[in-house]
Scaffold this motif. Structure first.
Motif, PDB file in Angstrom:
ATOM      1  N   PRO A  13       9.169 -57.033 -39.862  1.00 16.62           N
ATOM      2  CA  PRO A  13       8.705 -55.649 -40.675  1.00 16.62           C
ATOM      3  C   PRO A  13       9.942 -54.584 -40.341  1.00 16.62           C
ATOM      4  O   PRO A  13      10.116 -53.788 -41.245  1.00 16.62           O
ATOM      5  N   THR A  14      10.843 -54.627 -39.375  1.00 15.52           N
ATOM      6  CA  THR A  14      12.023 -53.585 -39.211  1.00 15.52           C
ATOM      7  C   THR A  14      13.141 -54.077 -39.752  1.00 15.52           C
ATOM      8  O   THR A  14      14.331 -53.375 -39.738  1.00 15.52           O
ATOM      9  N   GLY A  15      13.312 -55.062 -40.532  1.00 18.23           N
ATOM     10  CA  GLY A  15      14.384 -55.693 -40.955  1.00 18.23           C
ATOM     11  C   GLY A  15      15.151 -56.700 -40.197  1.00 18.23           C
ATOM     12  O   GLY A  15      15.024 -56.860 -39.018  1.00 18.23           O
ATOM     13  N   GLY A  16      16.161 -57.486 -40.721  1.00 19.15           N
ATOM     14  CA  GLY A  16      16.777 -58.636 -40.069  1.00 19.15           C
ATOM     15  C   GLY A  16      15.839 -59.878 -39.984  1.00 19.15           C
ATOM     16  O   GLY A  16      14.857 -59.786 -40.232  1.00 19.15           O
ATOM     17  N   ARG A  17      16.619 -60.938 -39.934  1.00 17.52           N
ATOM     18  CA  ARG A  17      15.902 -62.207 -39.888  1.00 17.52           C
ATOM     19  C   ARG A  17      16.566 -62.923 -38.544  1.00 17.52           C
ATOM     20  O   ARG A  17      17.617 -63.195 -38.168  1.00 17.52           O
ATOM     21  N   PRO A  18      15.512 -63.486 -37.874  1.00 14.55           N
ATOM     22  CA  PRO A  18      15.777 -64.269 -36.593  1.00 14.55           C
ATOM     23  C   PRO A  18      16.623 -65.373 -36.943  1.00 14.55           C
ATOM     24  O   PRO A  18      15.989 -66.123 -38.067  1.00 14.55           O
ATOM     25  N   VAL A  19      17.583 -65.951 -36.396  1.00 14.52           N
ATOM     26  CA  VAL A  19      18.384 -66.982 -36.837  1.00 14.52           C
ATOM     27  C   VAL A  19      18.228 -67.985 -35.559  1.00 14.52           C
ATOM     28  O   VAL A  19      18.492 -67.818 -34.416  1.00 14.52           O
ATOM     29  N   VAL A  20      17.884 -69.274 -35.825  1.00 16.28           N
ATOM     30  CA  VAL A  20      18.095 -70.409 -34.981  1.00 16.28           C
ATOM     31  C   VAL A  20      19.011 -71.393 -35.138  1.00 16.28           C
ATOM     32  O   VAL A  20      19.039 -71.812 -36.452  1.00 16.28           O
ATOM     33  N   VAL A  21      19.893 -71.736 -34.319  1.00 17.93           N
ATOM     34  CA  VAL A  21      20.941 -72.826 -34.530  1.00 17.93           C
ATOM     35  C   VAL A  21      20.799 -73.995 -33.414  1.00 17.93           C
ATOM     36  O   VAL A  21      20.808 -73.459 -32.337  1.00 17.93           O
ATOM     37  N   ARG A  22      20.877 -75.145 -34.012  1.00 13.72           N
ATOM     38  CA  ARG A  22      20.411 -76.320 -33.107  1.00 13.72           C
ATOM     39  C   ARG A  22      19.098 -76.123 -31.867  1.00 13.72           C
ATOM     40  O   ARG A  22      19.573 -76.096 -30.737  1.00 13.72           O
TER      41      ARG A  22
END
Length: 70
Positions: A13-22
């Motif tokens: 909701p505040t912007g940005g996207r969580p990213v998960v790698v491996r």
């Protein structure tokens, strides 16, 4: 079928996207460049071209490459 190694989650909701790698949280991306930096930091030598490859990256919720508030 093995899991996709890179997951870009829905925009917050505040912007940005969580990213998960491996299966590890890599960080909060505000651009494709952030995602690429997280991928490289995890030891994968990929550029932006991999972001549209569903074998490597899964975009969850929202449109791919959009990082604004969800």
């Amino acid at each position: 079928m093995p899991a996709v190694p890179i997951v870009v989650h829905r925009p917050l909701p505040t912007g940005g996207r969580p990213v998960v790698v491996r299966s590890e949280i890599a960080g909060l991306a505000h651009s494709d460049q952030d995602v690429v930096a997280f991928i490289r930091r995890a030891g994968l030598a990929f550029g932006e071209d991999v972001l549209d490859d569903p074998v490597w990256v899964e975009w969850r919720g929202g449109r791919a490459h959009e990082y604004g508030a969800g």
